[in-house]
Design an enzyme around this catalytic site. Structure first.
Site, short mmCIF file in Angstrom:
data_model
loop_
_atom_site.label_atom_id
_atom_site.label_comp_id
_atom_site.label_asym_id
_atom_site.label_seq_id
_atom_site.Cartn_x
_atom_site.Cartn_y
_atom_site.Cartn_z
N ASP A 21 7.38 3.66 5.64
CA ASP A 21 6.57 2.59 5.06
C ASP A 21 5.15 2.57 5.64
O ASP A 21 4.21 2.25 4.93
CB ASP A 21 7.27 1.25 5.34
N LYS A 35 8.01 -4.82 12.21
CA LYS A 35 8.05 -6.15 11.60
C LYS A 35 8.65 -7.13 12.60
O LYS A 35 9.38 -6.73 13.50
CB LYS A 35 8.89 -6.12 10.34
N ASP A 64 -4.35 4.44 -0.51
CA ASP A 64 -3.77 3.86 0.71
C ASP A 64 -4.62 2.61 0.99
O ASP A 64 -5.79 2.74 1.33
CB ASP A 64 -3.90 4.86 1.86
N HIS A 65 -4.02 1.45 0.81
CA HIS A 65 -4.86 0.25 0.84
C HIS A 65 -5.52 0.04 2.21
O HIS A 65 -6.48 -0.71 2.33
CB HIS A 65 -4.10 -0.99 0.37
N LYS A 96 -9.89 -1.37 3.79
CA LYS A 96 -10.27 -2.36 4.80
C LYS A 96 -11.61 -1.97 5.41
O LYS A 96 -11.80 -0.83 5.83
CB LYS A 96 -9.21 -2.43 5.91
N LYS A 131 1.45 4.22 -3.12
CA LYS A 131 2.39 4.74 -2.15
C LYS A 131 3.80 4.22 -2.46
O LYS A 131 3.90 3.25 -3.21
CB LYS A 131 1.97 4.37 -0.73
N HIS A 151 -0.65 4.63 6.41
CA HIS A 151 -1.61 3.78 7.11
C HIS A 151 -1.92 4.27 8.53
O HIS A 151 -3.07 4.41 8.91
CB HIS A 151 -1.08 2.34 7.19
C1 BG6 Z 1 2.36 -1.98 3.01
C2 BG6 Z 1 3.77 -1.94 3.50
O1 BG6 Z 1 1.95 -0.71 2.59
O2 BG6 Z 1 1.52 -2.41 4.07
C3 BG6 Z 1 4.20 -3.30 4.00
O3 BG6 Z 1 4.63 -1.51 2.46
C4 BG6 Z 1 3.24 -3.81 5.03
O4 BG6 Z 1 5.53 -3.26 4.52
C5 BG6 Z 1 1.81 -3.72 4.53
O5 BG6 Z 1 3.57 -5.17 5.29
C6 BG6 Z 1 0.81 -4.04 5.61
O6 BG6 Z 1 -0.46 -4.11 5.06
P1 BG6 Z 1 -1.50 -5.21 5.55
O7 BG6 Z 1 -2.74 -4.94 4.76
O8 BG6 Z 1 -0.87 -6.54 5.27
O9 BG6 Z 1 -1.64 -4.96 7.01
#
Ligand code: BG6
Length: 516
Positions: free
Chosen positions: A260, A365, A202-203, A207, A173, A265
């Site tokens: 972002d 944030k 999409d990480h 999860k 992404k 997400h």
């Molecule tokens: C990323 C964003 O994709 O996801 C970051 O670019 C964010 O800004 C992060 O902090 C959050 O991921 P996680 O897994 O830490 O909740």
């Protein structure tokens, strides 16, 4: 909640054997291998896959980047990094096994000659490790290179699938900046690749608790009948972070909280919560239903953007004992920046299941607590039986799926407070992942990398899903661009965001769940 005897019907739990077969023999090529992702996530994730016996000996990794490294120095550097970033014990034998399979090619992603060198290195590694021509390319590079790298792979003959061998590309992404750029990027990739070869990562989908939403909804008989507008009042999805923008000011200034976090997400969480039951777990049937849910979200009109969206930016404040600076004072951030670090949205999903059930989303944030969760608020029961009980104490049922940290699920319901008077108290039934299944060491990338190696794209975004998300958010970006924010910063670091986010729900007679 007292945990019941653990009963395993699949391979859940830390003591269960690893699910599935070992990955296909293949080569992994990491573009941008000199960056953080490789050392922090990808190599540790591969170690976890090796520990779970999910990699075969017929496997090798080629790092490709502009950094001035050789195979030898790349191996040396990774040997140091793995000590810091491994999430499972990495024995000398295992690391030795990896080192023999790691190579490096130095080159400029835009230079056709570099792809010839890459091709030669691939041929050598294929011979040395007996991999049958299957490759996957992980694009851990800045988005401006996505299209160019794929074009060059195509021109070098590295992208075509012939004689039963596969070629896949994992794209990181952000995928586009708005609807138009996402469409253009999809079109560019598809000049070289078939949709089935493209794995938009999409990480969040790596999860466990996100994957569990599907299991929870469709693996249990009792939730689906009440999972609709008849019983649900509204849904709240929160992804709150305590960290600031850290050292990513350069990137974040061009993105902002909405780009972002939301099209990727948060929309994954929305689509998994809102989708219809798929007819199978086949990648396309799951994604068809996710895409349908995303298509049902109504893009807001310009007037609705003003009433249904809120943006914010943190000013200085306190995180616990520590004083922290305002966003505008962070490195690589303009002193008069109008980039948002917080966003709250009200979404309407216009279909038979969800009409008139708002989905409220918020992310930001430097908020008071790190928490990602989905709270499903049920409608009030007909309370005439308790008409002498004060209304405030008549709490409604609420189901909270905690994605992170403290992964788990809790259900709130009313119970009689002991005593001679009829009074209702709200109690919670709480399931904690760790109590039940222990904790499994993971970077969150294992499942995604493994799925790419076995050709299962269920947990990756399809082109139509990405475009459906941008269709909803592009009108928001357009209005925000036309009307720059006037009162930034508008929330203190360490708070729960701007007051307007509370007003958004208050106008509907609702409030955000207090996350403690
Ligand atoms: C990323 C964003 O994709 O996801 C970051 O670019 C964010 O800004 C992060 O902090 C959050 O991921 P996680 O897994 O830490 O909740």
């Amino acid at each position: 909640m007292k945990t019941l005897e653990r009963e395993e019907t699949g391979n859940a739990g830390e003591t269960a054997p690893p699910p599935g077969r070992a990955a296909d023999p293949c080569l992994m090529v990491i573009f941008g291998a000199g960056g953080d992702l490789t050392k922090r996530k990808l190599i540790p994730a591969l170690c976890n896959l090796a520990a779970a016996k999910l990699l075969t000996d017929r496997f090798a990794i080629i790092g490709f980047a502009y950094n001035d490294l050789t195979t030898e120095t790349f191996r040396k550097q990774l040997s140091e990094d793995i000590r810091q970033f491994a999430t499972c014990p990495v024995s000398p034998e295992m690391w030795d096994w990896f080192l023999k399979r790691i190579y490096y090619v130095r080159g400029d992603f835009q230079d056709p000659k570099a792809y010839q060198q890459l091709k030669e290195q691939i041929a050598q590694a294929e011979k040395a490790h007996d991999t049958p021509g299957n490759h996957f390319y992980y694009l851990a590079v800045a988005p401006k290179f996505f299209g160019g790298v794929v074009r060059q792979l195509g021109a070098a003959g590295l992208a075509s699938e012939e004689n039963g061998r596969w070629r896949r590309v994992i794209v990181e992404k952000p995928f586009g900046r708005d609807l138009e750029s996402a469409r253009a990027l999809n079109a560019e990739l598809k000049q070289v690749l078939e949709e089935r070869q493209i794995y938009r990562i999409d990480h969040y989908l790596g999860k466990e608790t996100v994957q569990n939403i599907i299991m929870f909804r469709f693996g249990n008989g009792i939730f689906e009948p009440i999972w609709n507008r008849r019983y649900i009042d509204h849904v709240q999805i929160t992804a709150a972070e305590t960290v600031g923008v850290e050292l990513r000011g350069g990137y974040y200034e061009t993105a902002g909280a909405l780009r972002d976090m939301v099209p990727n997400h948060l929309f994954q969480l929305v689509s998994l919560t809102a989708m219809e039951p798929p007819i199978s777990f086949h990648a396309d049937s799951v994604r068809d239903d996710q895409a349908k849910a995303l298509h049902a979200i109504q893009p807001p009109t310009p007037e609705e953007v003003l009433t249904m969206t809120v943006r914010g930016q943190y000013g200085e404040g306190r995180m616990g004992e520590e004083r922290v600076p305002a966003y505008r004072a962070e490195p690589n951030v303009a002193p008069d920046s109008s980039t948002e670090t917080f966003v709250a949205l009200k979404l309407r999903i216009d279909n038979w299941r969800w009409a008139d059930v708002p989905f409220y989303l918020r992310t930001g944030k430097r908020l008071a607590k790190r928490a990602t969760e989905i709270a499903v608020q049920f409608k009030r029961a007909p309370f005439q039986l308790f008409r002498n009980t004060s209304v405030e104490s008549l709490q409604t049922n609420r189901l909270v799926v905690r994605i992170q940290p403290d992964e788990g699920i809790s259900l709130r319901f009313g119970a009689k407070v002991p005593g001679p008077i009829m009074r209702m108290g709200a109690v919670e039934m709480d399931f904690n992942y760790v109590d039940y299944f222990g904790s499994t060491p993971s970077t969150g990338y294992e499942r995604l990398i493994y799925d790419c190696m076995i050709g299962d794209a269920t947990l990756f975004q399809r082109a139509d899903m990405v475009e459906a998300g941008w269709s909803v958010l592009t009108p928001v970006l357009d209005v925000w661009k036309a009307l720059p924010p006037r009162a930034f910063p508008n929330y203190a670091a360490g708070s729960w965001g701007p007051k307007e986010a509370d007003d958004l729900l208050a106008r509907d007679g609702r409030e955000w769940r207090k996350i403690e």
